[in-house]
Design a protein around this motif. Structure first.
Motif, PDB file in Angstrom:
ATOM      1  N   ASP A 260     -22.830   0.081 -23.535  1.00  0.00           N
ATOM      2  CA  ASP A 260     -23.109  -1.351 -23.378  1.00  0.00           C
ATOM      3  C   ASP A 260     -23.569  -1.998 -24.692  1.00  0.00           C
ATOM      4  O   ASP A 260     -23.534  -3.213 -24.839  1.00  0.00           O
ATOM      5  N   PHE A 261     -24.061  -1.148 -25.635  1.00  0.00           N
ATOM      6  CA  PHE A 261     -24.609  -1.659 -26.900  1.00  0.00           C
ATOM      7  C   PHE A 261     -23.578  -1.648 -28.031  1.00  0.00           C
ATOM      8  O   PHE A 261     -23.825  -2.143 -29.104  1.00  0.00           O
ATOM      9  N   LYS A 262     -22.437  -0.973 -27.786  1.00  0.00           N
ATOM     10  CA  LYS A 262     -21.452  -0.810 -28.861  1.00  0.00           C
ATOM     11  C   LYS A 262     -20.527  -2.017 -28.945  1.00  0.00           C
ATOM     12  O   LYS A 262     -20.373  -2.768 -27.973  1.00  0.00           O
ATOM     13  N   ASN A 263     -19.896  -2.161 -30.140  1.00  0.00           N
ATOM     14  CA  ASN A 263     -18.889  -3.214 -30.270  1.00  0.00           C
ATOM     15  C   ASN A 263     -17.637  -2.633 -30.904  1.00  0.00           C
ATOM     16  O   ASN A 263     -17.625  -1.484 -31.358  1.00  0.00           O
ATOM     17  N   GLN A 264     -16.574  -3.416 -30.950  1.00  0.00           N
ATOM     18  CA  GLN A 264     -15.275  -2.946 -31.431  1.00  0.00           C
ATOM     19  C   GLN A 264     -15.224  -2.887 -32.962  1.00  0.00           C
ATOM     20  O   GLN A 264     -14.403  -2.169 -33.524  1.00  0.00           O
ATOM     21  N   ILE A 265     -16.084  -3.657 -33.627  1.00  0.00           N
ATOM     22  CA  ILE A 265     -15.921  -3.880 -35.066  1.00  0.00           C
ATOM     23  C   ILE A 265     -16.649  -2.856 -35.932  1.00  0.00           C
ATOM     24  O   ILE A 265     -16.069  -2.244 -36.811  1.00  0.00           O
ATOM     25  N   ASP A 266     -17.951  -2.688 -35.683  1.00  0.00           N
ATOM     26  CA  ASP A 266     -18.696  -1.769 -36.560  1.00  0.00           C
ATOM     27  C   ASP A 266     -19.560  -0.814 -35.748  1.00  0.00           C
ATOM     28  O   ASP A 266     -19.461  -0.758 -34.531  1.00  0.00           O
ATOM     29  N   ASP A 267     -20.405  -0.053 -36.471  1.00  0.00           N
ATOM     30  CA  ASP A 267     -21.241   0.958 -35.826  1.00  0.00           C
ATOM     31  C   ASP A 267     -22.565   0.390 -35.329  1.00  0.00           C
ATOM     32  O   ASP A 267     -23.389   1.122 -34.796  1.00  0.00           O
ATOM     33  N   GLU A 268     -22.789  -0.878 -35.536  1.00  0.00           N
ATOM     34  CA  GLU A 268     -24.049  -1.478 -35.103  1.00  0.00           C
ATOM     35  C   GLU A 268     -24.183  -1.469 -33.593  1.00  0.00           C
ATOM     36  O   GLU A 268     -23.196  -1.556 -32.864  1.00  0.00           O
ATOM     37  N   LEU A 269     -25.444  -1.363 -33.153  1.00  0.00           N
ATOM     38  CA  LEU A 269     -25.708  -1.457 -31.720  1.00  0.00           C
ATOM     39  C   LEU A 269     -26.399  -2.790 -31.452  1.00  0.00           C
ATOM     40  O   LEU A 269     -27.385  -3.123 -32.110  1.00  0.00           O
ATOM     41  N   ASN A 270     -25.843  -3.531 -30.501  1.00  0.00           N
ATOM     42  CA  ASN A 270     -26.433  -4.830 -30.162  1.00  0.00           C
ATOM     43  C   ASN A 270     -26.813  -4.843 -28.696  1.00  0.00           C
ATOM     44  O   ASN A 270     -26.054  -4.373 -27.841  1.00  0.00           O
ATOM     45  N   CYS A 271     -27.981  -5.400 -28.415  1.00  0.00           N
ATOM     46  CA  CYS A 271     -28.458  -5.416 -27.034  1.00  0.00           C
ATOM     47  C   CYS A 271     -27.635  -6.406 -26.215  1.00  0.00           C
ATOM     48  O   CYS A 271     -27.494  -7.571 -26.591  1.00  0.00           O
ATOM     49  N   PRO A 272     -27.065  -5.991 -25.091  1.00  0.00           N
ATOM     50  CA  PRO A 272     -26.258  -6.902 -24.275  1.00  0.00           C
ATOM     51  C   PRO A 272     -27.096  -7.982 -23.590  1.00  0.00           C
ATOM     52  O   PRO A 272     -26.568  -9.003 -23.163  1.00  0.00           O
ATOM     53  N   LYS A 273     -28.422  -7.753 -23.508  1.00  0.00           N
ATOM     54  CA  LYS A 273     -29.254  -8.733 -22.812  1.00  0.00           C
ATOM     55  C   LYS A 273     -29.775  -9.802 -23.774  1.00  0.00           C
ATOM     56  O   LYS A 273     -29.604 -10.996 -23.540  1.00  0.00           O
TER      57      LYS A 273
END
Ligand SMILES: [Zn+2]
Ligand SMILES: [Zn+2]
Ligand SMILES: [Zn+2]
Length: 475
Positions: A240-253
């Motif tokens: 849920d924290f991953k994205n398609q572009i880079d290795d960063e984790l972003n909080c979905p909330k």
């Protein structure tokens, strides 16, 4: 007198036989067939051990045999190759050249001498036969302790040298039953070595342990971390924290970027996704699939068994010398007797009863000294018939309240309750006369020798101790 050769030489009659110091050594070459029938004619066997597979076959054949002329034969390996445990425990030495026979001679002579001490009888059951074999082998090799070896080829994961050789891989768990019986019969003592977990369906010990889906039992699953974002308290799988572009984790909330584990987030656990049924779960079930019968065991239902190091007792050694005929289980089938355990319990109550009353009870023992000789002349069926016959005859001569048990196949205990000692002694003498007559009629050339003794039951000592005191001279 036989001419004793002081140098190693090849026999004039048979070029595969080596003669030395009055003994004959039969050589089995690894190009031979797997037949070992001829070994009975020679004192010892030498296996040319170039081929491990062949060597194992021959050793299994000899030690797995049920004739003591085979299974007790001294076996030496010549040019021992990479033969590994457990077979190494079934041989009596290794030679790098035939010249080394001179070095190993004393130990071969010692084995042959000790074999002469032993009495071989036809055992009342298969179990008794294996027990006789085990204690005879241990006695002849002067082995006090038998240690199980880890063995990939064993059905239970551990190999007991002279015991396991009698069973196929599938039946090998029976070794544990035999050790149990031997312990109950006080022929061996045991000490803990390891635990094994055996299949609940077929008692094999070869398991494959897998983590499986609690819903569909499939082990086809993927795991991922669960992430806990501290600032907003969001908890969810890492995807849920991953994205398609880079290795960063972003909080979905809260959309914040996660920085340092332990500082603004952590990974408290994992979550599994079953690829068979789609079930998402945290805790696996663990299952043990049997590689023998393919039954998928719940681990809680596996049969836990103890693997012990076993040591032969004094009684075990005496039974090897006198001939081991039967387990107490076999003797339970003789009508008119009770198990030794039951006998001991009943005697315990009798001791208690005597404390309350001033009754007189007695304990008699009858011991057939040359029972090994008698049993060795009888087939298994005849032994059973004779024992039944004997007990029925004894019963006719004693009060019905008396209790009879076999302490061993050569020792009978009788509790004669509520009788004066004098009468108990007379009854016992009658039984001795009866047994003597019975044996002499059936075995014309046998000299019967029965020891007996009668003692009043004491209310001061435990029943068990009184039994021990009565039989101690015979074991
Ligand atoms: Zn199984
Ligand atoms: Zn599933
Ligand atoms: Zn957040």
């Amino acid at each position: 007198m036989k001419n004793v050769n002081t140098e190693i030489s090849t026999s004039k009659e048979n070029d595969r036989v080596i003669e030395y110091a009055g003994l004959s050594f039969y050589i089995i070459y690894n190009t031979d067939s797997l037949k070992t029938d001829d070994i009975v004619f020679y004192d010892a066997v030498i296996i040319q051990a170039g081929d491990p597979e062949f060597t194992r076959h021959i050793i299994t054949r000899i030690r797995g045999h049920f004739n003591p002329e085979h299974y007790l034969k001294p076996v030496l390996l010549l040019n021992q190759s990479s033969l590994k445990d457990p077979y190494i425990n079934l041989i009596d030495g290794t030679l790098y050249s035939l010249e080394q026979i001179k070095l190993i001679l004393p130990s071969v002579q010692n084995i042959l001498l000790r074999i002469k001490d032993l009495t071989f009888t036809s055992s009342l059951s298969y179990e008794a036969l294996i027990i006789q074999k085990t204690i005879s082998f241990m006695y002849s090799r002067n082995i006090d302790k038998m240690k199980p070896n880890v063995d990939f080829n064993s059905g239970i994961g551990y190999n007991y040298p002279i015991l396991s050789v009698n069973f196929s891989r599938k039946e090998e768990h029976q070794v544990l039953n035999i050790i149990k019986t031997m312990t109950e019969e006080k022929l061996i003592t045991k000490e803990f070595h390891d635990s094994v977990y055996l299949c609940n369906n077929c008692t094999s010990g070869y398991m494959s342990y897998r983590e499986v889906c609690p819903k569909c039992n499939s082990s086809n699953a993927v795991s991922q971390d669960i992430v806990h974002h501290f600032p907003c308290s969001y908890v969810g799988p890492i995807e849920d924290f991953k994205n398609q572009i880079d290795d960063e984790l972003n909080c979905p909330k809260c959309n914040k970027t996660l920085r340092h584990i332990g500082v603004d987030y952590d990974k408290p656990s994992i979550v599994n996704d079953c690829l068979s049924c789609g079930h998402r779960y945290q805790d696996f079930n663990v299952k043990a699939k049997c590689m023998n019968c393919q039954f998928d065991n719940e681990v809680e239902e596996l049969k836990k068994s103890t693997i012990n190091v076993i040591s032969i007792t004094k009684k075990g050694q005496v039974m090897a010398v006198n001939g081991y005929v039967t387990t107490s289980r076999d003797l339970q089938e003789i009508k008119g007797t009770v198990k030794l355990d039951t006998f001991t319990t009943m005697l315990k109550y009798e001791v208690e009863r005597l404390k309350q009353t001033d009754g007189k009870s007695n304990l008699a023992v009858l011991h057939l000294k040359n029972s090994g000789e008698a049993y060795s002349k009888m087939t298994t069926d005849l032994q059973k018939t004779m024992l039944n016959f004997l007990i029925q005859d004894i019963r006719k001569n004693i009060p019905t309240s008396s209790i009879i048990t076999f302490y061993s196949s050569s020792t009978i205990l009788i509790s004669l309750n509520d009788l004066p000692l004098k009468i108990a002694k007379r009854l016992t003498q009658d039984i001795v006369d009866l047994m003597t007559a019975l044996i002499e009629t059936n075995f014309k050339d046998m000299v019967v020798s029965i020891d007996h003794s009668v003692k009043p039951v004491s209310n001061k000592l435990s029943g068990e101790l009184q039994i021990q005191q009565l039989v101690k001279d015979y074991f």
